[in-house]
Every structure is written in structure tokens, then in C-alpha cells.
Design an enzyme around this catalytic site. Sequence first.
Site, short mmCIF file in Angstrom:
data_model
loop_
_atom_site.label_atom_id
_atom_site.label_comp_id
_atom_site.label_asym_id
_atom_site.label_seq_id
_atom_site.Cartn_x
_atom_site.Cartn_y
_atom_site.Cartn_z
N LYS A 76 0.81 -1.26 -0.15
CA LYS A 76 -0.06 -0.09 0.00
C LYS A 76 0.76 1.35 -0.15
CE LYS A 76 -3.00 -2.57 3.08
NZ LYS A 76 -2.09 -3.27 3.91
N HIS A 109 -3.47 3.39 0.80
CA HIS A 109 -3.97 3.01 2.18
C HIS A 109 -5.12 3.76 2.76
CE1 HIS A 109 -1.50 1.00 5.46
NE2 HIS A 109 -2.58 0.87 5.83
N LEU A 191 -10.94 -9.96 13.21
CA LEU A 191 -11.11 -10.35 14.32
C LEU A 191 -11.41 -9.09 15.47
CD1 LEU A 191 -8.38 -13.12 14.55
CD2 LEU A 191 -10.63 -13.43 13.44
N ILE A 229 -7.99 -11.27 5.91
CA ILE A 229 -6.56 -11.27 6.07
C ILE A 229 -6.14 -11.14 7.74
CG2 ILE A 229 -5.73 -10.46 4.00
CD1 ILE A 229 -5.76 -7.49 5.13
N LYS A 231 -4.29 -11.73 11.16
CA LYS A 231 -2.77 -11.57 11.51
C LYS A 231 -2.55 -12.25 13.13
CE LYS A 231 -0.02 -8.96 14.36
NZ LYS A 231 -0.19 -7.99 15.22
N SER A 232 -1.50 -12.86 13.24
CA SER A 232 -0.96 -13.73 14.30
C SER A 232 0.71 -13.77 14.11
CB SER A 232 -1.63 -14.68 14.60
OG SER A 232 -1.01 -15.29 15.82
N ARG A 237 -1.79 -20.14 16.13
CA ARG A 237 -3.09 -19.39 15.64
C ARG A 237 -2.94 -19.10 14.33
NH1 ARG A 237 -3.26 -14.41 20.30
NH2 ARG A 237 -4.42 -15.64 21.65
N ASN A 241 -6.05 -20.35 12.18
CA ASN A 241 -6.71 -19.09 11.27
C ASN A 241 -6.95 -19.73 9.94
OD1 ASN A 241 -6.96 -17.76 13.48
ND2 ASN A 241 -5.28 -16.25 12.80
P1 NAD Z 1 -6.95 -8.86 13.57
O1 NAD Z 1 -8.36 -8.64 13.61
O2 NAD Z 1 -6.43 -9.75 12.48
O3 NAD Z 1 -6.39 -9.02 15.03
C1 NAD Z 1 -5.19 -9.60 15.42
C2 NAD Z 1 -5.13 -9.95 16.66
O4 NAD Z 1 -5.97 -11.06 17.05
C3 NAD Z 1 -3.59 -10.63 16.89
O5 NAD Z 1 -2.84 -9.58 17.18
C4 NAD Z 1 -4.05 -11.41 18.07
O6 NAD Z 1 -4.04 -10.77 19.16
C5 NAD Z 1 -5.56 -11.89 18.00
N1 NAD Z 1 -5.78 -13.13 17.03
C6 NAD Z 1 -5.29 -13.63 15.89
N2 NAD Z 1 -5.79 -14.70 15.80
C7 NAD Z 1 -6.20 -15.33 17.05
C8 NAD Z 1 -6.67 -16.66 17.20
N3 NAD Z 1 -6.86 -17.76 16.35
N4 NAD Z 1 -7.27 -16.79 18.31
C9 NAD Z 1 -7.27 -15.51 19.38
N5 NAD Z 1 -6.65 -14.47 19.04
C10 NAD Z 1 -6.23 -14.24 17.69
O7 NAD Z 1 -6.39 -7.46 13.38
P2 NAD Z 1 -5.12 -6.66 12.57
O8 NAD Z 1 -3.77 -7.18 12.80
O9 NAD Z 1 -5.36 -5.30 12.99
O10 NAD Z 1 -5.73 -6.77 10.93
C11 NAD Z 1 -5.28 -7.92 10.29
C12 NAD Z 1 -4.51 -7.13 9.14
O11 NAD Z 1 -5.39 -6.45 8.31
C13 NAD Z 1 -3.35 -6.53 9.52
O12 NAD Z 1 -2.15 -7.21 9.72
C14 NAD Z 1 -3.17 -5.87 8.18
O13 NAD Z 1 -2.52 -6.48 7.23
C15 NAD Z 1 -4.29 -5.54 7.85
N6 NAD Z 1 -5.10 -4.03 8.26
C16 NAD Z 1 -5.18 -2.96 7.47
C17 NAD Z 1 -5.29 -1.57 7.80
C18 NAD Z 1 -5.55 -0.73 6.86
O14 NAD Z 1 -5.54 0.72 7.06
N7 NAD Z 1 -5.50 -0.94 5.51
C19 NAD Z 1 -5.49 -1.20 9.07
C20 NAD Z 1 -5.32 -2.58 10.03
C21 NAD Z 1 -4.90 -3.63 9.39
#
Ligand code: NAD
Length: 278
Positions: A76, A109, A191, A229, A231-232, A237, A241
Site C-alpha cells: 500500500k 492506504h 477479528l 486477512i 494476523k498473528s 494461531r 486461522n
Molecule cells: P486482527 O483482527 O487480524 O487481529 C489480530 C489480533 O487478534 C492478533 O494480534 C491476536 O492478538 C489476535 N488473534 C489472531 N488470531 C487469533 C486466534 N486464532 N485466536 C485468538 N486471538 C487471535 O487485526 P489486525 O492485525 O489489525 O488486522 C489484520 C490485518 O489487516 C493487518 O495485519 C493488516 O495486514 C491489515 N490492516 C489493514 C489496515 C488498513 O488501514 N488498510 C489497518 C489495520 C489492519
Amino acid sequence: MPNVPSIVLNNSVEIPQLGFGVYQIEPDKVRSATERALNAGYRHIDTAAAYANEAGVGEAVRNSGIPRDEIFITTKLRNADQGYESTLRSFERSSHELGLEVIDLYLIHWPYPRHNLFVGSWKALEKLYADGAVRAIGVSNFLQPHLERILTEGDIIPAVNQIELHPTFQQTELTEYSVAHGIAVESYSPLGQGQDLSGTVVKEIAAAHGKSPAQVVLRWHLQRGFIVIPKSISAQRVQENIDVFDFSLSQDEVALINGLESGLRTSGDPATFDFPQI
Ligand code: NAD
């Protein structure tokens, strides 16, 4: 290996419906995190210039032994680089960091609307697409007024709008508007950054299927047709996922989760989000 289905974008390019997000994974940890995801079967990685970790993602992809055309890479444009010429320069930097000749999906972005540069940035993305440097172009965090300007002032309809979307924050009108214009919806923070996993509805559905709350929420995104998408950095996890293709939610269960909307935004409001470093 899980069999992740693809979504066909509006230019016929296919994107794996479930990918791995690397936001807030530090530069020195992202290579191993990406390797774990690739080993678990993810073939779609979501990074950004602002995450300062494109180099590690690229290294993992290049050294994976997986054919390049089997991995889908999104990056992005950071806010500070918006505008036609600076977008082209910024893309060069991202390509160089990733060490990849072609990027699969390049997104603006944020609309960063006070600066009113996003249409110029979009024209630069259109040029990158015409030049074959990217296979698809899209936007992120675009609200309806921002999409309307791209649709009227641009030549190409965005392939994707990546927005915050999870059971407690569904952005239904924006989602419907995007889909009605052929723009695929990609859920970020799917999530709710973990906050959507502790409610009774999700926990009860999870127990009924012998699955985890995260798996139920991811399954909901997939069945709603969103690209997702999570993240962990935990190996367990990351595996959990992607293990979401051996069960499905009933229509009633999807409807129960649809009912969890509560306006819980965890990220910035795109109308006012104004940080150049992102
Ligand atoms: P997410 O909703 O994916 O949550 C991630 C968090 O949830 C982890 O840090 C962990 O604490 C928990 N988690 C993950 N898997 C789990 C499981 N199986 N069980 C329990 N808890 C779990 O939030 P995120 O990281 O904000 O978003 C994911 C992706 O989206 C980012 O890595 C990024 O690539 C993208 N993103 C984009 C923007 C944007 O402005 N375009 C903003 C935020 C995120």
C-alpha cells in the site's frame, strides 16, 4: 494443506480469499512470520509501505521455493507519498524493498481527504497498472464519497476496497455500495483485533462446531463473500486461522453474527485520519 478458494476480481485476476496480514510485525520478525504463514498454506500476504516490513516479506517469498505466481502480494501507498509523481516514486521503493518485479495488488492506504491528493494518486496507480507493474489496483479505507470521486474522475474501477470489517463493525452500507460497483470487499482487523472473540454468540457457535471463536468469525467473513486477512505471530494461531475450510456456518448462525453490529471501530475514521507516516 488447506484449500483456500479464490475470489475473481473485476479485472479477472484471482485473489486467495484468505490471506495473512503483517501489520505491526517488526521488521526483524516478519520474515519468520511470513515463512510460518507460507508453510501453513497461506498464499496471500498483506503488507504496506507504512508497516516498514516489506523487505522481510519479500525475502520470505523469494526464498520460499514456491513459484512466484502462486503467491499473491499486496502492498500500500503511504499517506505522505500521495500525489501522482510521489506515488510513482513510492511504488518503486516498495517494489525494491519487496524485491519483486510485479506486485499483485497495490492499494491507496487511506483517502487522507484533507490533502485532496487521492485522485492524483489513483491516476498513478492506473499508470502502474497500464505498465504491467501491478496486476490489480485498489483502495483502502475509502468511504462512499471517496469512491464516488474515483468512479467519476478515474478510468479504472478499483478492484478492492480494504476496510475495517468485523462482526461488531460491519460497514454494511459501504460494503453494499462497493459490491454494487464491482469492488471486492476485503476485511481488515477481521477479528476486531481480537475483541470480537469473547462474546457469547460467537463462543456458543464455536462450541457447537468444536471450533475456536476466531475460526467462527473467519468463517463468517468467508461465507459473507469478503476477502479476509487475519494476523498473528503465534504459529498455533496462524495454523488455526487457516483451518476454516472443513466446516460451515448455517444461515441462522451467519444471521446471529450479523446481529452483533455495534459500531465498534478499532482503527481511525477515514474521514479524518490524517497521519502522514501511515
Ligand atoms: P486482527 O483482527 O487480524 O487481529 C489480530 C489480533 O487478534 C492478533 O494480534 C491476536 O492478538 C489476535 N488473534 C489472531 N488470531 C487469533 C486466534 N486464532 N485466536 C485468538 N486471538 C487471535 O487485526 P489486525 O492485525 O489489525 O488486522 C489484520 C490485518 O489487516 C493487518 O495485519 C493488516 O495486514 C491489515 N490492516 C489493514 C489496515 C488498513 O488501514 N488498510 C489497518 C489495520 C489492519
